[in-house]
Each structure stands twice: as C-alpha cells, then as structure tokens.
Design an enzyme around this catalytic site. Structure first.
Site, PDB file in Angstrom:
ATOM      1  N   HIS A 132       0.092  69.251 109.273  1.00  0.00           N
ATOM      2  CA  HIS A 132      -0.382  70.549 109.784  1.00  0.00           C
ATOM      3  C   HIS A 132       0.102  71.619 108.802  1.00  0.00           C
ATOM      4  O   HIS A 132       1.154  71.452 108.167  1.00  0.00           O
ATOM      5  CB  HIS A 132       0.257  70.753 111.159  1.00  0.00           C
ATOM      6  CG  HIS A 132      -0.222  71.953 111.924  1.00  0.00           C
ATOM      7  ND1 HIS A 132       0.223  73.220 111.647  1.00  0.00           N
ATOM      8  CD2 HIS A 132      -1.087  72.072 112.955  1.00  0.00           C
ATOM      9  CE1 HIS A 132      -0.343  74.067 112.485  1.00  0.00           C
ATOM     10  NE2 HIS A 132      -1.147  73.397 113.294  1.00  0.00           N
ATOM     11  N   ASP A 209       8.267  66.502 112.217  1.00  0.00           N
ATOM     12  CA  ASP A 209       7.535  67.477 113.014  1.00  0.00           C
ATOM     13  C   ASP A 209       6.997  66.740 114.247  1.00  0.00           C
ATOM     14  O   ASP A 209       6.017  65.993 114.161  1.00  0.00           O
ATOM     15  CB  ASP A 209       6.403  68.052 112.149  1.00  0.00           C
ATOM     16  CG  ASP A 209       5.434  68.888 112.955  1.00  0.00           C
ATOM     17  OD1 ASP A 209       5.670  69.093 114.159  1.00  0.00           O
ATOM     18  OD2 ASP A 209       4.429  69.344 112.371  1.00  0.00           O
ATOM     19  N   GLN A 212       3.265  67.029 118.082  1.00  0.00           N
ATOM     20  CA  GLN A 212       2.256  66.265 118.832  1.00  0.00           C
ATOM     21  C   GLN A 212       2.840  65.031 119.516  1.00  0.00           C
ATOM     22  O   GLN A 212       2.114  64.289 120.171  1.00  0.00           O
ATOM     23  CB  GLN A 212       1.118  65.831 117.887  1.00  0.00           C
ATOM     24  CG  GLN A 212       0.298  66.974 117.340  1.00  0.00           C
ATOM     25  CD  GLN A 212      -0.467  67.732 118.419  1.00  0.00           C
ATOM     26  OE1 GLN A 212      -0.732  67.208 119.513  1.00  0.00           O
ATOM     27  NE2 GLN A 212      -0.824  68.971 118.118  1.00  0.00           N
ATOM     28  N   LYS A 235       3.099  72.456 123.828  1.00  0.00           N
ATOM     29  CA  LYS A 235       2.273  71.255 123.659  1.00  0.00           C
ATOM     30  C   LYS A 235       2.713  70.137 124.607  1.00  0.00           C
ATOM     31  O   LYS A 235       2.198  69.039 124.569  1.00  0.00           O
ATOM     32  CB  LYS A 235       2.322  70.790 122.209  1.00  0.00           C
ATOM     33  CG  LYS A 235       1.683  71.821 121.259  1.00  0.00           C
ATOM     34  CD  LYS A 235       1.426  71.250 119.913  1.00  0.00           C
ATOM     35  CE  LYS A 235       1.146  72.314 118.877  1.00  0.00           C
ATOM     36  NZ  LYS A 235      -0.237  72.789 118.917  1.00  0.00           N
ATOM     37  N   CYS A 377      -6.108  73.345 111.163  1.00  0.00           N
ATOM     38  CA  CYS A 377      -4.884  73.699 110.428  1.00  0.00           C
ATOM     39  C   CYS A 377      -4.417  72.530 109.560  1.00  0.00           C
ATOM     40  O   CYS A 377      -3.206  72.291 109.446  1.00  0.00           O
ATOM     41  CB  CYS A 377      -3.765  74.135 111.370  1.00  0.00           C
ATOM     42  SG  CYS A 377      -4.131  75.659 112.196  1.00  0.00           S
TER      43      CYS A 377
HETATM   44  N1  PLP Z   1       2.814  70.632 113.756  1.00  0.00           N
HETATM   45  C1  PLP Z   1       1.792  70.027 114.352  1.00  0.00           C
HETATM   46  C2  PLP Z   1       1.546  68.570 114.109  1.00  0.00           C
HETATM   47  C3  PLP Z   1       0.962  70.755 115.196  1.00  0.00           C
HETATM   48  O1  PLP Z   1      -0.054  70.158 115.802  1.00  0.00           O
HETATM   49  C4  PLP Z   1       1.228  72.125 115.386  1.00  0.00           C
HETATM   50  C5  PLP Z   1       0.344  72.940 116.220  1.00  0.00           C
HETATM   51  O2  PLP Z   1      -0.808  72.632 116.416  1.00  0.00           O
HETATM   52  C6  PLP Z   1       2.331  72.705 114.747  1.00  0.00           C
HETATM   53  C7  PLP Z   1       3.112  71.922 113.938  1.00  0.00           C
HETATM   54  C8  PLP Z   1       2.683  74.140 114.936  1.00  0.00           C
HETATM   55  O3  PLP Z   1       3.064  74.370 116.246  1.00  0.00           O
HETATM   56  P1  PLP Z   1       3.321  75.873 116.754  1.00  0.00           P
HETATM   57  O4  PLP Z   1       2.060  76.618 116.456  1.00  0.00           O
HETATM   58  O5  PLP Z   1       3.569  75.724 118.205  1.00  0.00           O
HETATM   59  O6  PLP Z   1       4.480  76.406 115.999  1.00  0.00           O
END
Ligand code: PLP
Length: 571
Positions: A132, A209, A212, A235, A377
């Site tokens: 992402h 990270d 998900q 999430k 993204c």
């Molecule tokens: N990492 C992953 C895999 C994501 O799917 C997302 C959000 O869609 C993020 C990071 C970023 O999360 P946040 O926007 O809640 O900071």
C-alpha cells in the site's frame, strides 16, 4: 456475544441491518446496501458506537494532565485500552504500544524516528511489490533524505511474496524490511515469518504492516519476532483516527521522537535542552483520540473471542464467503482475476473484459452495492501487473451469502443485458437535440427531473454517449489529464474572439458523461468566465456533489484543475 454465529454477528452492526429488509423480506421500500468495501474501512458494532458516545456523555476529559476525577477516569480507560492492545497482539510490555492515528502514521514514525537517523547512502530498504502507498511513500521520503535505496521483492503468480527471491534481495546492505502481512488488493497472507527471520539474519529491522490482517487473524508479535507491527482500528470494526505502533522496547527507547508537543516531554526550558518523556508517551505528542481509543478497547473485547475461538467458526465463515464469492465470479466469462487462485482473506480483485472498472463500480452503486475500483493505493502493484486499475470486492464477517447472490445477479444484469449500453437511439437523439442549444441550461433541466443517484447515473451515461470520441492520435501524453484514475484526455482551441473550445474523451463511460457536464460549463467562454464560474455550486445543483469524491476516484477535480491551468493568465 462470544460465540460466532453469522446472523447474530451481523445484527451487531446498525448500519448493515438497517438495510436488511431489502434482501430478507424483499421490502423494496428499503434502499439496498451491500457493503463490500471492508478493506477500505469496516462498519462499527453498536457496542463500539455506544462506548464512544458514553465517553462523551459521561467522562470526557483530557488524559494524564489534570488532578481531577474526571480526568482520572478518562486516563484509566485510556490506559486500560493500551493494556488490551498489548494483550491482543501479545506484546511484552505496554511501553511497546504507541497510539497513533493509523497504520500510516505508525510507519512514518518508524521511517523518520529510526530510519532517518540510522540510514546512510547506499543502505537498502526492502519493500514488496504489492505494498500500500502507506508502506512505500514514507520509505521513499526517508530514502531521499538519507541517500538510501529501495529494493522491491517480486510476487509469485498467486500474489504472494516470492520467498525464493529473498536471498537475492535481502543482503548485508539491507537495513529495513517493510512488508504487508496481507496486501489490501491481493488478499494473500504473506510468508512473513520467513521474511522476518531473513531480515534478522542480515541484521535488518523488520516492520510488518498489519492493516489488513488484524480483523482476520490472531496476531502474536512475539511469535512473529518482528521489530515493528502496525495497524489501524478502523479496519477491524473500530473507530477511525486510531492506530497502533508496536515496537520492541529496546528499539523504541533509542529512537528520537517524531513530533514534539505536550505529553511527550519530561522537562521543557528555554535555557536547557528539552528532555523527553519515557515510553510510550515519548511518541504521543498532543491530545490523542481519547474517545476513539476507549471505543477501540470495546472493539477488541468484541473481536478477541472470534479470533481466538478454538472452533474457528469466525474464520471458517469468512472462508465460506470468500469461496462462494470467488467461485460465483469465476463463472462469469468476462471476469479476470488479477492473480491466480483463491485469496486467503476476503479481498477479491478482478477486471471485467470490455468494461472500464469505474463504469462497473458506479453501475453496481445504482444497485446499492459498494465495491471499490481504481488503483487501491497500490499504484506500483498495478504497474507490476500491467493494469491501470481493478475492481475489488472486500468482505467482512457480517456479509452474507444472500448479499453475494444479489451482487452476482446485479453484475450479470449489468453485463448480460448490457445495462451500460441500454440507451435507446430515441433517448440518445432526445438528449443530443436538447443539448444543441444552450448546453448548461439543458443539463440543469435534464437533472432537475432526477430523484435518485440511479436516475442521475443514467443521465450521466446518456450524456456520455453524446460525446464524440477524440481521434486516437489526440489521445496522447500531451492531452492526458493526470490525477484521474481512469484515462481522460483534454484538448483545447482558442478562437479569434478569445473564447475557449474544449474537446475531451475518456476510456470510462461515466467519465465521458461527466466531461459533457463539465465542458457545457466551460465551452465557448473566456478565461475570466471560466475562472469565475462556480463549478461546485453547479455540481451541487445537479445533485452530484455527494457522489463525486473531490480528491480522487472519478478525477473530476483533475479535469477542472486542468481546464483552469490551461486557461490561466491568458486574459
Ligand atoms: N496498509 C494497508 C495494507 C492498508 O490497506 C491501508 C489502508 O487501506 C493502510 C496501510 C493505511 O491505513 P490507514 O489509512 O488507516 O493509515
């Protein structure tokens, strides 16, 4: 509710059940809502919403700062939430749990507080091709600041990190390995244990990270043995604006704060160097999202029994939904999955041959089905897979087989009956002749008869049919509108009378319709008239504002910006 039972679980989510009669009782007076955009954010259970409200109604006060009872009560609940998170992910100490506003901020903290102070030119940061942007851009920024270099791990044909390649990419030069536990587009559980072990073997720091993963898997950071693990509450059925940075205490202790402000200090003076607070407060400058964090604790209480259930009913149900949806999609000839095989969690990405992703997503929206289209993204992943974007269905445990049936039937309806094309010659001619005279007034009249997004969507598609296609040679890099998730091109001419004439085109039918609406406002106008025209009021008058994200998605803003840029300073 401690035992997972699909119907009972679903009933906890007020926003979801408020539309239930549409499906279960065929009550067509209720508008449908099939929410399949759970990878973007999940809906919230009533008990989480209630706790947040209860905090504001009963013990709203700032934390840590006051010597009064209200603040003590808020602080107690706030710190209890931290302990719960510690337990939730199996961290050794509460000092290892830093509150942030989301996974994005957590990654930025590591990149800036640790990366910026330790990376040297030619040091390497290893990321995966499916990251992402939140786990790419912070590293690009720190690489730019320090001269470090980013290396990318490739994927297998099924969308997992290609573990066979890690020995080539992760070397003695590697200082950070940052990778998603589960990609937000591919829905694969990456082999992170092997990756973390490899990072450790070369002395690199590992960051996972987990944005998900947390709603689907039980996480134990000590078992994983990663250095950092990050995630967002929203999430996993929790509030927005709350995130967690887990980091090993030894590392956090040696890191510099990322932001300065209240609460993160020990002593501040104009005469001596400011000293910083101990962990975890050193990284928590300013008033945090207290209500959100307290509600997040409720959310963890809600989720833990399902994630740790020995019978696995929660994950088995999720798997049932995934298989059902995947197999139903697989039977539709035009559906092309972006990688092979069934995903591990309910994130299913695909394209539809012969149709633009936005057209499909917006048509599904008229059926009340919320799915996502675009680059999600993950632009580098799209480039890696040679795609401009894709559709993504993301499921949560409150979704049902009936919803999947309705989604599949609606999608088939759109494709088989060609709903996107279902505009009669007569209707098309009517629109064309009505547009011929005063375009903008006629558009306003057309939309004044529309009562719902359904009918507005239809008018936009109709208008799209009236837009002449730009010659292929004119659909080039020079006319391309950047910032638009679908491809859109704009060409301008300037008349002797000082008026602008725009022609435009797009690969998405919906965008072609929107272009007709935009061009009606700007064509045959002077630069001053173009800049003075209130486009937002125009869109609002047409009833389109609530459907058209100003920042991305359909790229409307990008089109308007491009027109304004091209006509700037020319009067
Ligand atoms: N990492 C992953 C895999 C994501 O799917 C997302 C959000 O869609 C993020 C990071 C970023 O999360 P946040 O926007 O809640 O900071």
């Amino acid at each position: 509710m401690n035992i997972f039972e699909p119907q009972l679980f679903r009933r906890q989510f007020p926003l979801i059940v408020s539309h239930d009669k549409f499906l279960t009782e065929s009550d067509r007076t209720i508008s449908p809502l099939i929410y399949f955009d759970n990878a973007a954010t999940t809906q919230k259970p009533k008990q989480v919403i209630d706790v947040q409200q209860h905090y504001y109604n009963n013990f709203n006060a700032n934390v840590h700062r006051a010597s009064h009872q209200l603040s003590s009560k808020a602080t107690f609940a706030f710190e209890k939430a931290r302990s719960l998170v510690q337990e939730f992910i199996g961290a050794k100490s509460v000092k290892e749990i830093i509150w942030t506003k989301g996974a994005t901020e957590s990654i930025n903290i590591v990149a800036q507080s640790l990366g910026r102070n330790t990376l040297k030119p030619e040091d390497e940061i290893v990321l995966c091709a499916s990251e992402h942007h939140a786990n790419i851009v912070p590293w690009q920024i720190v690489a730019e600041q320090t001269g470090a270099v980013i290396k990318v791990l490739p994927l297998t044909s099924h969308g997992y990190i290609d573990i066979d390649e890690i020995d080539k990419i992760i070397t003695d030069k590697t200082k950070f390995v940052a990778c998603a536990h589960i990609s937000n587009v591919l829905g694969r559980i990456n082999p992170i244990k092997q990756l973390i072990a490899k990072a450790k073997s070369v002395g690199a720091i590992s960051l996972i990270d987990g944005a998900q993963a947390v709603a689907h898997l039980s996480i134990d950071v000590q078992l994983l043995a990663c250095d950092f693990y990050v995630f967002s509450a929203h999430k996993m059925y929790g509030p927005t604006g709350v995130g967690v940075l887990y980091g090993k205490k030894e590392l956090l202790e040696n890191m510099q704060p990322y932001q300065g402000g209240g609460e993160m200090i020990k002593k501040v003076s104009f005469n001596q160097a400011t000293t910083f607070n101990s962990l975890p407060f050193k990284f928590e400058a300013g008033t945090p999202n207290i209500a959100g964090i307290i509600a997040f604790a409720e959310c963890i209480d809600f989720l833990i029994p399902f994630l740790t259930d020995v019978k696995n009913s929660y994950s088995l149900y999720e798997q049932k939904l995934i298989n059902y949806c995947y197999q139903a999609l697989d039977k539709i000839e035009q559906v092309k999955f972006i990688v092979g095989g069934t995903p591990d969690v309910g994130v299913i990405a695909f394209t539809i041959t012969g149709h633009h992703n936005h057209d499909i997503a917006m048509s599904l929206d008229t059926f009340g089905i919320a799915i996502r289209s675009g680059h999600h993204c993950a632009m580098p992943l799209m480039a890696y897979l040679n795609l401009t974007g894709c559709l993504r269905v993301s499921l949560a445990a409150y979704n049902s087989l009936e919803e999947i049936d309705y989604f599949i039937a609606s999608l088939k309806n759109i494709l088989l009956e060609g709903a996107l094309e279902q505009i009669s010659k007569h209707e098309e001619e009517e629109v064309l002749s009505s547009l011929a005279t005063n375009e903008i007034e006629n558009i306003i009249t057309l939309f004044s008869n529309t009562k719902s997004w359904d009918s507005r969507h239809r008018e936009i598609m109709l208008l799209g049919k009236t837009l002449p296609r730009l010659h292929k040679a004119l659909r080039s890099d020079t006319t391309l509108i950047s910032g638009c998730e679908s491809l859109a091109w704009l060409k301008l001419e300037y008349s002797e009378q000082g008026l602008y004439m725009f022609t435009a085109d797009s690969d998405a039918k919906i965008i072609r319709g929107l272009l007709v609406i935009v061009l009606a406002a700007y064509n045959k106008k002077t630069a001053i008239q173009i800049h003075e025209f209130n486009i937002n009021a125009y869109f609002s008058h047409l009833g389109l504002m609530q459907h058209l994200s100003p920042s991305r998605g359909n790229g409307l803003l990008a089109i308007v910006d491009k027109i304004k840029l091209l006509t700037k300073n020319s009067d």
